[in-house]
Scaffold this active site. Structure first.
Site, PDB file in Angstrom:
ATOM      1  N   GLU A   5      -2.823  -7.825  -7.534  1.00  0.00           N
ATOM      2  CA  GLU A   5      -1.652  -8.685  -7.747  1.00  0.00           C
ATOM      3  C   GLU A   5      -1.422  -8.812  -9.247  1.00  0.00           C
ATOM      4  O   GLU A   5      -2.378  -9.016 -10.011  1.00  0.00           O
ATOM      5  CB  GLU A   5      -1.882 -10.065  -7.125  1.00  0.00           C
ATOM      6  CG  GLU A   5      -0.752 -11.060  -7.348  1.00  0.00           C
ATOM      7  CD  GLU A   5       0.592 -10.554  -6.848  1.00  0.00           C
ATOM      8  OE1 GLU A   5       1.521 -10.464  -7.672  1.00  0.00           O
ATOM      9  OE2 GLU A   5       0.697 -10.234  -5.646  1.00  0.00           O
ATOM     10  N   ASP A   9       8.638  -6.407  -2.514  1.00  0.00           N
ATOM     11  CA  ASP A   9      10.015  -6.663  -2.951  1.00  0.00           C
ATOM     12  C   ASP A   9      10.914  -5.568  -2.388  1.00  0.00           C
ATOM     13  O   ASP A   9      10.679  -4.378  -2.631  1.00  0.00           O
ATOM     14  CB  ASP A   9      10.073  -6.659  -4.476  1.00  0.00           C
ATOM     15  CG  ASP A   9      11.383  -7.234  -5.013  1.00  0.00           C
ATOM     16  OD1 ASP A   9      12.428  -7.034  -4.359  1.00  0.00           O
ATOM     17  OD2 ASP A   9      11.361  -7.877  -6.073  1.00  0.00           O
ATOM     18  N   LYS A  41      19.484  -4.206  -3.624  1.00  0.00           N
ATOM     19  CA  LYS A  41      20.683  -3.603  -4.204  1.00  0.00           C
ATOM     20  C   LYS A  41      20.478  -2.097  -4.367  1.00  0.00           C
ATOM     21  O   LYS A  41      19.415  -1.646  -4.775  1.00  0.00           O
ATOM     22  CB  LYS A  41      20.998  -4.239  -5.559  1.00  0.00           C
ATOM     23  CG  LYS A  41      21.400  -5.705  -5.453  1.00  0.00           C
ATOM     24  CD  LYS A  41      21.740  -6.280  -6.814  1.00  0.00           C
ATOM     25  CE  LYS A  41      22.165  -7.742  -6.697  1.00  0.00           C
ATOM     26  NZ  LYS A  41      22.478  -8.342  -8.020  1.00  0.00           N
ATOM     27  N   THR A  63       2.249 -15.765   7.577  1.00  0.00           N
ATOM     28  CA  THR A  63       2.393 -16.654   6.437  1.00  0.00           C
ATOM     29  C   THR A  63       3.401 -17.766   6.733  1.00  0.00           C
ATOM     30  O   THR A  63       4.196 -17.674   7.675  1.00  0.00           O
ATOM     31  CB  THR A  63       2.872 -15.870   5.206  1.00  0.00           C
ATOM     32  OG1 THR A  63       4.188 -15.353   5.467  1.00  0.00           O
ATOM     33  CG2 THR A  63       1.934 -14.708   4.899  1.00  0.00           C
ATOM     34  N   LYS A  64       3.375 -18.807   5.907  1.00  0.00           N
ATOM     35  CA  LYS A  64       4.364 -19.877   6.026  1.00  0.00           C
ATOM     36  C   LYS A  64       5.775 -19.325   5.859  1.00  0.00           C
ATOM     37  O   LYS A  64       6.705 -19.730   6.555  1.00  0.00           O
ATOM     38  CB  LYS A  64       4.097 -20.959   4.976  1.00  0.00           C
ATOM     39  CG  LYS A  64       2.818 -21.748   5.182  1.00  0.00           C
ATOM     40  CD  LYS A  64       2.643 -22.786   4.093  1.00  0.00           C
ATOM     41  CE  LYS A  64       1.349 -23.577   4.276  1.00  0.00           C
ATOM     42  NZ  LYS A  64       1.150 -24.556   3.193  1.00  0.00           N
ATOM     43  N   PHE A  65       5.917 -18.381   4.946  1.00  0.00           N
ATOM     44  CA  PHE A  65       7.205 -17.755   4.706  1.00  0.00           C
ATOM     45  C   PHE A  65       7.695 -17.049   5.964  1.00  0.00           C
ATOM     46  O   PHE A  65       8.863 -17.155   6.343  1.00  0.00           O
ATOM     47  CB  PHE A  65       7.067 -16.764   3.550  1.00  0.00           C
ATOM     48  CG  PHE A  65       8.277 -15.908   3.310  1.00  0.00           C
ATOM     49  CD1 PHE A  65       9.368 -16.413   2.616  1.00  0.00           C
ATOM     50  CD2 PHE A  65       8.330 -14.606   3.765  1.00  0.00           C
ATOM     51  CE1 PHE A  65      10.491 -15.619   2.397  1.00  0.00           C
ATOM     52  CE2 PHE A  65       9.440 -13.813   3.551  1.00  0.00           C
ATOM     53  CZ  PHE A  65      10.517 -14.333   2.856  1.00  0.00           C
ATOM     54  N   GLU A  66       6.787 -16.357   6.633  1.00  0.00           N
ATOM     55  CA  GLU A  66       7.165 -15.632   7.835  1.00  0.00           C
ATOM     56  C   GLU A  66       7.518 -16.598   8.965  1.00  0.00           C
ATOM     57  O   GLU A  66       8.477 -16.365   9.718  1.00  0.00           O
ATOM     58  CB  GLU A  66       6.025 -14.713   8.276  1.00  0.00           C
ATOM     59  CG  GLU A  66       6.375 -13.822   9.442  1.00  0.00           C
ATOM     60  CD  GLU A  66       5.265 -12.859   9.809  1.00  0.00           C
ATOM     61  OE1 GLU A  66       5.368 -12.205  10.857  1.00  0.00           O
ATOM     62  OE2 GLU A  66       4.295 -12.757   9.031  1.00  0.00           O
TER      63      GLU A  66
END
Length: 238
Positions: free
Chosen positions: A93, A143, A147, A216-219
């Site tokens: 990371e 990421d 675009k 994950t929390k995001f998921e």
């Protein structure tokens, strides 16, 4: 006047900028993250400058070995490492708060089966990982660079697929996940064309969400909002 000491244009050294799949962002450290860096890095941190490593020596054992690219704040890494103490994990990371968070978690949970790099994952793969030495490579929610003009920044490209194939053992698996369907299709296109792999989804394009991949929390938030997640698993065949 022209500077006569300057070499002609065709003799100038060529400086090519490597396109990165990430952008370095400054972030404020919490006390816990700073503790992780201060106390955890000497125990679990690895340096790119040290070059090719013998990970049996690093971990002090022979064990199934997973490399995770871009572990974010380290929540999934910690969960996987705690659930599989018989396995070793190498996390990469670039963002220091995330590195500190993972290291702090390792200290808090007394986990010893994780080592950490804080640099470009492609450089680690090229310079530090022996060929045919990894059982798994994980790439969760990179990421998407959605675009069109930024698609060249996506980490999943033919050269990436080949580099990972070299580092996986025969039978080893590249597991990717994304919540951007267009990126999932891009991943699928790249991997279908990559030699030396087979799609573990069989007749399907994507595998069902594997139980071993933590949510994950995001998921979870994305699922509540109706967002999809696509998992791909490709196995090295030769």
């Amino acid at each position: 006047m022209t500077d006569q000491s300057q070499a002609p244009e065709h003799e100038q050294p060529e400086h090519r900028r490597t396109i990165k799949s990430f952008v370095m962002r400054a972030g404020r450290m919490t006390e816990g993250q700073q503790r992780g860096l201060d106390q955890g890095w000497p125990l679990f941190g690895l340096e790119l400058a040290d070059g090719l490593r013998d990970f049996d020596q690093v971990f002090g054992r022979q064990a199934p070995r997973t490399l995770e690219i871009g572990f974010g704040m380290g929540h999934s890494t910690l969960e996987m490492a705690a659930a599989a103490p018989e396995q070793d994990f190498i996390g990469i990371e670039v963002h220091r708060p995330g590195v500190g968070a993972l290291l702090n978690g390792l200290l808090s949970q007394n986990l010893t089966n994780v080592r950490v790099y804080s640099c470009d994952a492609l450089e680690v793969l090229r310079d530090c990982i022996a060929d045919a030495s990894l059982d798994r490579v994980l790439l969760f929610f990179p990421d998407p660079w959605h675009k069109s003009r930024h698609h060249k920044r996506r980490i999943v490209q033919p050269a990436f697929a080949e580099l990972v194939r070299q580092k996986l053992k025969v039978g080893g698996v590249l597991h990717m996940a994304t919540d951007w369907h267009a990126y999932a299709e891009h991943m699928l296109e790249v991997m279908r064309a990559a030699p030396g792999y087979t799609n573990l989804a069989g007749a399907e394009d994507f595998v069902p969400r594997p139980e071993e991949r933590p949510i994950t929390k995001f998921e979870r938030r994305g699922e509540r909002l109706g967002h999809g997640v696509w998992d791909l698993k490709f196995q090295r065949t030769d």
